[in-house]
Design an enzyme around this catalytic site. Structure first.
Site, PDB file in Angstrom:
ATOM      1  N   ASN A 111     -10.229  -0.484   0.662  1.00 34.09           N
ATOM      2  CA  ASN A 111      -8.779  -0.324   0.610  1.00 34.09           C
ATOM      3  C   ASN A 111      -8.283  -0.813  -0.752  1.00 34.09           C
ATOM      4  O   ASN A 111      -8.330  -2.010  -1.033  1.00 34.09           O
ATOM      5  CB  ASN A 111      -8.165  -1.142   1.758  1.00 34.09           C
TER       6      ASN A 111
ATOM      7  N   CYS B 174       0.824  -1.230   0.000  1.00 29.75           N
ATOM      8  CA  CYS B 174       0.000   0.000   0.000  1.00 29.75           C
ATOM      9  C   CYS B 174       0.847   1.264   0.000  1.00 29.75           C
ATOM     10  O   CYS B 174       0.336   2.356  -0.268  1.00 29.75           O
ATOM     11  CB  CYS B 174      -0.935   0.007   1.200  1.00 29.75           C
TER      12      CYS B 174
ATOM     13  N   HIS C  31      -3.647   6.843   3.774  1.00 29.01           N
ATOM     14  CA  HIS C  31      -4.002   5.539   3.213  1.00 29.01           C
ATOM     15  C   HIS C  31      -5.425   5.196   3.654  1.00 29.01           C
ATOM     16  O   HIS C  31      -5.816   5.466   4.786  1.00 29.01           O
ATOM     17  CB  HIS C  31      -3.011   4.488   3.718  1.00 29.01           C
TER      18      HIS C  31
END
Ligand code: UT7
Length: 338
Positions: free
Chosen positions: A295, A125, A265
């Site tokens: 996500n 990520c 994030h």
């Protein structure tokens, strides 16, 4: 007497700006109600524990490179940059179309960026911000002028759709930015990056690499899908994003009060709330879209940046902070003067 050539290190470093952003998410929406039919879960559980209401899922024949190229084209359009002007393409992804060639090479072919050098990086990520820092170094040191940076992932392709601990959290998408030298002081002021390989197994795909190659047996044990220790990942996410953001602000000589917008994030609203609390920044300053997309791994911060940019959440001269966390574990934070 022969003139000695001017080496790169003798040239002053250059400021590097994001001159365009773009993003893409697939058409298909998978809601919490849809997931209730796949695993034992509920809209209430997912919403209260994560803040996620829906995510996008790419079609079978829609690959990471396709999403990446669509995001790239939107960024190029905004930046008014032609494909032939791009010197370098970096894609942050953990779901490449193939082991080789790199997804960046597929993107190059699709968008026609003939002169670009291309490679992928693997930082889960955190991939987009890691790639921003690599691009910034290449431009600041006069190697390249125009770099296309992409965060893209098709996490649906490595999900265990029977594991409710993971399959409710993730979605597919891509975000892109064009970085270029621009005279003046605005741009990427600093990026802090960190990693801790000791925590590698809290969020990992054990199979598919040379350690556990894809065999019928490994596939039947689902070793090529994402495994996660949720509680430990949550704890490390809050800690490491706090460290990265604080260090980046220190390096930039700024404080949290100087920031107009924070792009974090997009993993879990409770992680973002905890970070806001630690940094003593009102939650309203954080751009959040995880309710709609879940996500999306390396794409998450890039999609959020593009959205916030297009919504006009910050103006020229404003300071913004991007902060990410991912498998590895990896983490990073960039301070940018827009
Ligand atoms: O890019 C980084 C990627 N990953 C992350 O950021 C994930 C970080 N971690 C988290 O976001 C949270 O830890 C989760 C959302 C994954 C889990 O929330 P939690 O509050 O930490 O729940 P928990 O792990 O303590 O689990 C509570 C219960 C468990 O049941 P038991 O063992 O207490 O009976 C789970 O089995 O909730 C159960 N559970 C579910 N129930 C309904 C786990 N997933 C689900 C689900 N639906 N989807």
């Amino acid at each position: 007497m022969k003139k000695s050539p001017r080496t790169r290190s003798q040239q002053p470093n250059r400021t590097v700006s994001i001159i365009g952003t773009g993003s893409y998410v697939p058409e298909r929406v998978l809601t919490n109600a849809d997931l209730e039919k796949i695993v034992e879960t509920s809209d209430d559980w997912i919403t209260t524990r994560t803040g996620i209401k829906a995510r996008r899922i790419a079609a079978k024949d829609e690959f990471t490179s396709h999403m990446a190229a669509r995001a790239a084209q939107r960024a190029m359009e905004q930046a008014n940059v032609a494909p032939e002007e791009i010197d370098l393409i970096i894609v942050g992804t953990i779901t490449p179309d193939n082991f080789t060639p790199a997804t960046a090479c597929h993107v190059q072919r699709i968008i026609g960026a003939k002169k670009a050098a291309c490679f992928d990086i693997s930082a889960a990520c955190s991939g987009f911000l890691y790639a921003v820092e690599i691009a910034q170094q290449f431009i600041a040191n006069h190697t390249y002028n125009t770099v296309l940076v992409i965060g893209a992932d098709k996490l649906s392709s490595i999900m265990d759709w029977q594991d409710r601990n993971t399959c409710v959290l993730f979605g597919d998408g891509a975000g892109a930015a064009i970085l270029r030298y621009r005279a003046g002081s605005h741009g990427v002021i600093t990026t802090y990056m960190g990693s801790d390989g000791n925590y590698g197994d809290i969020l990992h795909v054990p199979g598919g690499g040379c350690a556990l190659p894809t065999t019928a047996e490994n596939a039947s044990e689902k070793l090529n899908t994402l495994k996660m220790n949720g509680r430990e990942t949550f704890k490390q996410a809050v800690l490491s994003m706090g460290v990265a953001a604080t260090r980046a602000l220190e390096q930039a000589g700024l404080t949290a009060d100087d920031l107009t917008c924070i792009i974090p994030h997009q993993a879990n609203i409770r992680i973002i709330e905890a970070l806001a609390d630690r940094m003593k920044i009102p939650l309203e300053k954080f751009h959040v879209n995880l309710d709609r997309y879940g996500n999306t791994s390396a794409a998450a911060v890039a999609i959020a940046l593009d959205e916030a940019n297009r919504e006009g959440r910050f103006q020229v001269g404003d300071y913004i902070l991007l902060v990410v966390f991912g498998g590895g574990l990896t983490y990073a934070s960039s301070v940018i003067q827009w």
